[in-house]
Motif scaffolding. Structure first.
Motif, mmCIF file in Angstrom:
data_model
loop_
_atom_site.group_PDB
_atom_site.id
_atom_site.type_symbol
_atom_site.label_atom_id
_atom_site.label_comp_id
_atom_site.label_asym_id
_atom_site.label_seq_id
_atom_site.Cartn_x
_atom_site.Cartn_y
_atom_site.Cartn_z
ATOM 1 N N UNK A 177 0.825 -1.209 0.000
ATOM 2 C CA UNK A 177 0.000 0.000 0.000
ATOM 3 C C UNK A 177 0.860 1.260 0.000
ATOM 4 N N UNK A 178 1.923 1.226 0.800
ATOM 5 C CA UNK A 178 2.835 2.378 0.869
ATOM 6 C C UNK A 178 3.625 2.536 -0.429
ATOM 7 N N UNK A 193 -4.750 8.462 -1.697
ATOM 8 C CA UNK A 193 -5.685 8.535 -0.573
ATOM 9 C C UNK A 193 -5.041 8.037 0.714
ATOM 10 N N UNK A 194 -3.866 7.408 0.601
ATOM 11 C CA UNK A 194 -3.220 6.765 1.748
ATOM 12 C C UNK A 194 -2.500 7.811 2.610
ATOM 13 N N UNK A 195 -3.060 8.077 3.770
ATOM 14 C CA UNK A 195 -2.556 9.149 4.627
ATOM 15 C C UNK A 195 -1.121 8.854 5.078
ATOM 16 N N UNK A 196 -0.841 7.606 5.385
ATOM 17 C CA UNK A 196 0.513 7.257 5.831
ATOM 18 C C UNK A 196 1.534 7.502 4.716
ATOM 19 N N UNK A 198 1.185 9.732 2.417
ATOM 20 C CA UNK A 198 1.305 11.183 2.352
ATOM 21 C C UNK A 198 2.321 11.683 3.367
ATOM 22 N N UNK A 199 2.192 11.186 4.577
ATOM 23 C CA UNK A 199 3.095 11.624 5.643
ATOM 24 C C UNK A 199 4.528 11.178 5.364
ATOM 25 N N UNK A 200 4.684 9.941 4.932
ATOM 26 C CA UNK A 200 6.023 9.378 4.779
ATOM 27 C C UNK A 200 6.766 9.947 3.568
ATOM 28 N N UNK A 201 6.059 10.134 2.482
ATOM 29 C CA UNK A 201 6.738 10.492 1.229
ATOM 30 C C UNK A 201 6.471 11.934 0.795
ATOM 31 N N UNK A 203 3.691 12.971 -0.396
ATOM 32 C CA UNK A 203 2.800 12.947 -1.558
ATOM 33 C C UNK A 203 1.484 13.632 -1.175
ATOM 34 N N UNK A 205 -2.254 14.241 -0.426
ATOM 35 C CA UNK A 205 -3.318 13.286 -0.109
ATOM 36 C C UNK A 205 -4.671 13.849 -0.507
ATOM 37 N N UNK B 16 -1.891 5.961 10.525
ATOM 38 C CA UNK B 16 -2.252 6.739 9.334
ATOM 39 C C UNK B 16 -2.457 5.854 8.107
ATOM 40 N N UNK B 17 -2.211 4.562 8.235
ATOM 41 C CA UNK B 17 -2.484 3.670 7.097
ATOM 42 C C UNK B 17 -4.000 3.542 6.947
ATOM 43 N N UNK B 18 -4.580 4.532 6.358
ATOM 44 C CA UNK B 18 -6.023 4.584 6.128
ATOM 45 C C UNK B 18 -6.253 5.570 4.995
ATOM 46 N N UNK B 19 -7.420 5.513 4.396
ATOM 47 C CA UNK B 19 -7.722 6.480 3.341
ATOM 48 C C UNK B 19 -8.139 7.801 3.960
ATOM 49 N N UNK B 78 0.919 15.693 11.832
ATOM 50 C CA UNK B 78 0.731 15.641 10.380
ATOM 51 C C UNK B 78 -0.702 16.015 10.005
#
Lengths: 456, 456
Positions: A177-178, A193-196, A198-201, A203, A205, B16-19, B78
Motif C-alpha cells: 500500500x505504501x 488517498x493513503x494518509x501514511x 502522504x506523511x512518509x513520502x 505525496x 493526499x 495513518x495507514x487509512x484512506x 501531520x
C-alpha cells in the motif's frame, strides 16, 4: 515474536527478510573459504504482457537496505536456534556491505534483459541481498509501470486529468500500500488517498466521502448538507449511492441552498462515461471524479466514449497491477573471480539461460526520440548513452538521492522520448534491444565450453 | 519522514495507514454531532475466478489492529498540517475502539456475500477501521485460499508432498512476503523459505542453494562437494544449472565419494515431470524438490504425468495469486441507529447492491459434508451452525487466539467437509449459499422504500 500494528517486521528482525538458502550459502561460502568477488545482475527476462516498457523504481529503498543491513542480537539468536554455527554467526554480526552497486535511476524506462541493478562484491555479501532487492525493486517497478501507462493514456487522449491512488485497501499488505503510492507518483500520479504514504513520502493526499456517510443519514440530501456544513467549498460529494443523476440534482440543490461552490462530485458505479455526460448537464461547473475499476483500459474507453471527468481514482487494478500482477525479477550471478580475474558465468537451465558478464546498457536517440538500446559488456566500446549509474562504491553511497518530483519528471520526459508505438497499452511494438556482438560471442563461447563438459 | 529497513511504516505512523476520506468523515461525524451506532460488514461480492470457496485468514492481525489503534503525537501533527481542526484532533488523540466485532475464525471456508467480519460501534469508530481491515483480511484470505487449493490437489492426487512457500522475493512488498508465509501455512503449507516469517510466526524454514552457488565454482562437481563438506547428510543439491540428468549423476557420484546420504535434490527448470522420472532412475532413494512456476494447476499436471517429487516450492504464483490476484473485499454499512433503534441500510449503486442488516451465517452438514449455507439476519431463527463468532465485545478481545497449527488443522478439516465438486480448481460447482426469506424480504422492502424517494 514482537507484534507491530500490521505485522511482525521491525527494524530488529527485518534483516531476516531473506530466503533461508541465502544464509545457508553464506555460511558455506565463509566456512569453506570460498568467497570470490562476484557480480550479480537484477533484470527481467520478459516484460509483463501488454507492456512495451517498464519504469524502474524502488532504488531508493534498495540503496537504504544495502547501506544499513546488519544483524543484531535478536536475529543472531534465532539463527543459532536454527542450527547456524557460532563462527559464522560471529562473522554475520560484523556484516556490512563493502562492494559496488550500479543501477538505473528511478524513472528510467527499462526493457527485458537490461540490468536494473548490478552488484559487485565478495560473493557472500552480494548473495545475501538477493531476496530483498528483487522484492523492493520488482514491485515498485511493476506499479510505476502500471501508473505510467495510465498517465500516458491521459497525455495522449485526455486533458491532464488528475490521477489519485485509491488502492491501499486492496494492496497485498501494508508495505505494498505504501510502495504503490510512491511508485504511482513516480509513474505520473498526482496523489494518494493513503494518509501514511502522504506523511512518509510528502505525496499530496486526497479524499472525499464513502457511501456509508450517505447511508448513515435517512436522506441523501441531509448527508450532503451536513458534509457541506463541515467542508464548504472543499466538499466533494459522492452521488451514486441511490441514483447518480438524482444524486447530482440533489448536490446541485444543496450547493445552491448553502451558497457553496462545491469542489466536485464522485461517480463510483454504473456506466461511468454515459453517467458523467448526464451529470455534466446537471453540474456543468463542477469537477467529476471517476472511480470503480479504473485502469488504463477503462480510461482509454472513457475518453473514447466522450466521458467527462476531471480526475480518476484507480485502486485495485493499480496496486495489484491486475492484468499483469507479477514481474519475475531475477538476480543472477554473471561473473565471478577466478585466479585473480573476473570471469563471465552463466547457467544453461532450460528456458532460463542468462547472459554472462558485467553489463553496459546504452541508449541511442535521434530527434529527441529513443531509437534503440544495446546491452553489452561493461568494458565494451558501444554507441549511445550509458544508463547504469554507480550508486554505491566501496560500500558507500556516492550519489545524492533525487526527490520524488525529480523522479516523476525524469519518468515523464523519458517516457515521452519512447516512440508512441512502444507505448500502446494492448499491443505495443517491441522496442529494439540489441545484444552486442561481443556479448553474443562471449555467450556462445561460454555455452560451448560448458556444454563440452557434458559426456556425449 | 523516518525510514525503516524496508520502508516507512512504523508503530508511530501506522495509524495513518487509512484512506483520507475515513478521517474526513470522522471529523464530520464528530464535529457535526452525527455519530450513531452502526454495523459494517466485510465481505466479497464474488469469489475470484476458478474459486469454489475461500479460506478466511488475517483475523489475528485485524484484531490486534483494532485493539491497539491509537493516535500519537507524530500522527496528530501531520493531520494538523493537513488542515484537520484542533477539537477533532483532540478527540482523535483519545481514540479507542469500544464496540463489538464478530468474525469467521481463521481457516473457515467462506463464500460470496458472507461476512468475514462485522463491526458494530459508534460510526466514527467503525468507519475508521475500513482500509486496514480490508487490507489485512483480504490479502491473507486470498493467499490462504491459493495455498489450500494446492494442498487439496495433493490430498486428492498426491502422496502428502511437502509444500514450501518460496515467494518472498516476488511478493508485493515485505508485508505481503510475511503474510503470504503465514496465510500459506494456514492453507496447508509445511514451511517457508522466508527466515523472518520463520522467526516471527514459528513456521518451519527451509532452503537449499541457488544457481549462483553452483556457478561460483569452475565445475559443478566442486560446488556439490563443497556444499556436502559443509552440510553433509542435510544437503539438498540444485541439479539443473547446466543439465539436470547430468547434474543428478554428479550428485550421485559426490554422495558416493563423500559417503553422505544427501537429503535431496532440487529441480528448477525444464519439463519437470519428465525430468523427475529421469532423475529418479539415477537417484531412486533421494527426495526430489520441485520448483519453478509451481501452482495448483502445475501440481495437478505433474501428478497426471506421473512426476516423482517429495515436495514443491511454489513462489510467485502463490504470493501474488497470479491467476486471481485481487479479491475485492468491501466493508459496507448495513445498519445504523435511528431514533434509538438499529435500522437496516443498503446502497443501490449499479452492480454494487448490498444486503442490509446485521448478519448471521449458518452452515448445515450431513454425513460429515457441508450441504449449504444460509445468510440471514442476526436475530433470525435459522437452521445450521452459526459461523460468526464474537471476538471483541465492548472494545475488549473475548476469545483466545488459536495458534497457527490449530488454524491450519481447522482449515484442513473444514475444507475436506466441502464436497469435492466445490473444490475443483478450474470449474468448481457453486456451493449453495441461500439468502434467507426474511433477509430477501427486508432487502426488497428497503429497496422499494429507497426507490420510492426518487421522483418518477
Amino acid at each position: 515474536m514482537s507484534q507491530t500494528t500490521f505485522g511482525y517486521l521491525t527494524e530488529e528482525n527485518a534483516p531476516l527478510f531473506t530466503d533461508l538458502y541465502e544464509l545457508r550459502m553464506l555460511q558455506a561460502y565463509l566456512n569453506q573459504d570460498h568467497n570470490p568477488t562476484a557480480t550479480f545482475s537484477l533484470f527481467v527476462r520478459d516484460l509483463p504482457p501488454n507492456r512495451g516498457y517498464m519504469i524502474a523504481a524502488g532504488l531508493e529503498q534498495a540503496i537504504h537496505y544495502i547501506e544499513t543491513l546488519s544483524f543484531g542480537e535478536r536475529t543472531l539468536e534465532y539463527l543459532a536456534e536454527e542450527g547456524f554455527d557460532e563462527s559464522f554467526l560471529s562473522s554475520l554480526s560484523e556484516f556490512e556491505f563493502t562492494g559496488e552497486v550500479r543501477a538505473l535511476p528511478e524513472g528510467t524506462p527499462v526493457f527485458a534483459n537490461e540490468p536494473l541493478l548490478e552488484v559487485t562484491a565478495p560473493i557472500a555479501e552480494a548473495q545475501l541481498l538477493e531476496t530483498a532487492l528483487i522484492n523492493q525493486i520488482g514491485y515498485q517497478s511493476l506499479i510505476a509501470t502500471k501508473a505510467s501507462r495510465m498517465r500516458d493514456v491521459i497525455d495522449r487522449n485526455g486533458e491532464g486529468q488528475q490521477l489519485i491512488d485509491f488502492g491501499s485497501r486492496r494492496a497485498h499488505g501494508t508495505d505494498a500500500g505504501m510502495k504503490a503510492a510512491r511508485a504511482a507518483y513516480i509513474g505520473g500520479f498526482d496523489g494518494t488517498s493513503n494518509v501514511a504514504a502522504g506523511e512518509a513520502f510528502g505525496i499530496p493526499i486526497s479524499g472525499t466521502m464513502a457511501h456509508s456517510w450517505v447511508q448513515s443519514f435517512e436522506y441523501e440530501r441531509d448527508s450532503f448538507e451536513t458534509f457541506v456544513d463541515e467542508y464548504g467549498d472543499e466538499s466533494v460529494l459522492l452521488i451514486d449511492t441511490y441514483d447518480t443523476v438524482r444524486g447530482a440534482e440533489i448536490a446541485a440543490d444543496v450547493a445552491d441552498e448553502k451558497g457553496a461552490a462545491i469542489r466536485g462530485v464522485r461517480l463510483d458505479s454504473g456506466d461511468l462515461a454515459a453517467l458523467s455526460q448526464d451529470v455534466d448537464e446537471v453540474l456543468p461547473d463542477v469537477d467529476q471524479f471517476i472511480s470503480s475499476g479504473i485502469d488504463e483500459y477503462k480510461i482509454d474507453d472513457f475518453f473514447e466514449r466522450d466521458g467527462v471527468g476531471a480526475g480518476f481514482g484507480p485502486g485495485t487494478a493499480l496496486v495489484t497491477s491486475t492484468d499483469a500482477p507479477k514481474v519475475e525479477g531475477v538476480y543472477k550471478l554473471v561473473a565471478t573471480e577466478r585466479d585473480g580475474e573476473m570471469r563471465p558465468t552463466m547457467k544453461l537451465s532450460a528456458g532460463k539461460v542468462t547472459y554472462p558478464g558485467e553489463k553496459s546498457v546504452r541508449r541511442t536517440e535521434s530527434d529527441g526520440q529513443y531509437t534503440g538500446d544495446v546491452v553489452g559488456l561493461r568494458d565494451e566500446d558501444l554507441p549511445g548513452e550509458e544508463q547504469l549509474v554507480t550508486v554505491i562504491d566501496d560500500g558507500e553511497r556516492v550519489i545524492d538521492l533525487p526527490d520524488l518530483e525529480a523522479i516523476q519528471e525524469r519518468g515523464r520526459e523519458q517516457r515521452l522520448k519512447l516512440p508512441e508505438k512502444h507505448r500502446d497499452i494492448e499491443d505495443p511494438e517491441p522496442y529494439d534491444v540489441r545484444i552486442s556482438d561481443e556479448l553474443q560471442a562471449e555467450t556462445e563461447a561460454l555455452r560451448q565450453e560448458l556444454e563440452s563438459r557434458r559426456p556425449a
